[in-house]
Design a protein around this motif. Structure first.
Motif, short mmCIF file in Angstrom:
data_model
loop_
_atom_site.label_atom_id
_atom_site.label_comp_id
_atom_site.label_asym_id
_atom_site.label_seq_id
_atom_site.Cartn_x
_atom_site.Cartn_y
_atom_site.Cartn_z
N SER A 89 12.15 -0.38 1.99
CA SER A 89 13.20 -1.22 2.54
C SER A 89 13.29 -2.45 1.65
O SER A 89 12.31 -3.18 1.49
N VAL A 90 14.48 -2.67 1.05
CA VAL A 90 14.68 -3.79 0.13
C VAL A 90 15.81 -4.66 0.66
O VAL A 90 16.89 -4.17 0.97
N LEU A 91 15.55 -5.98 0.75
CA LEU A 91 16.54 -6.93 1.26
C LEU A 91 16.67 -8.08 0.28
O LEU A 91 15.67 -8.66 -0.15
N PHE A 92 17.92 -8.43 -0.08
CA PHE A 92 18.20 -9.61 -0.88
C PHE A 92 19.08 -10.53 -0.05
O PHE A 92 20.12 -10.11 0.44
N MET A 93 18.66 -11.80 0.12
CA MET A 93 19.44 -12.77 0.92
C MET A 93 19.68 -14.05 0.12
O MET A 93 18.74 -14.73 -0.26
N PHE A 94 20.96 -14.33 -0.12
CA PHE A 94 21.36 -15.56 -0.79
C PHE A 94 22.83 -15.78 -0.50
O PHE A 94 23.65 -14.88 -0.67
#
Length: 135
Positions: free
Chosen positions: A92-97
């Motif tokens: 599970s990969v999450l990028f938050m910006f």
């Protein structure tokens, strides 16, 4: 002619060393080299994220990389590109910006690449920054 004599030396039993087991060590999953923030997964299923912090002063903002519960901060102003390779396993990969929302940092307009591996991966980007996804 010189003659050498051999000497015997005894070591007290209290001075004998004992082998101790070492703790399990893991290589760092994230590194920053020449502006490239690289995150590497393993063959195991992992939860990985890259999140931007929201300090009011842009000089204090970081990208915080979390892999398997281990967090590592990287100064946002040092990052020009982010690449995440999930590796094998079900990741599970999450990028938050969000450069237009609560994190207003027009100076950071880097590139982001998220790449899944051999497993059944979930790649998610919560951002107003363009992200390239590879399955």
């Amino acid at each position: 002619m010189l003659r050498q004599t051999a000497r015997r030396c005894s070591v007290p039993s209290s001075a004998v060393s004992r082998a101790e087991s070492l703790e399990v060590r893991r290589l760092f999953a994230a590194s920053l080299v020449n502006g490239l923030l690289s995150v590497e997964g393993t063959d195991a299923g992992e939860s990985m994220s890259v999140r931007a912090t929201t300090e009011a002063d842009p000089a204090l903002r970081n990208f915080v990389v979390t892999v398997g519960g281990e967090q590592t901060p990287f100064k946002m102003s040092d990052v020009r590109e982010i690449t995440v390779h999930a590796g094998g396993g079900d990741d599970s990969v999450l990028f938050m910006f969000d450069r237009y929302g609560s994190v207003t940092n027009p100076q950071w307009a880097g590139r982001v690449y998220l790449e899944g591996g051999d497993g059944n991966d979930s790649l998610k980007a919560e951002t107003s920054t363009p992200v390239t996804l590879y399955g």
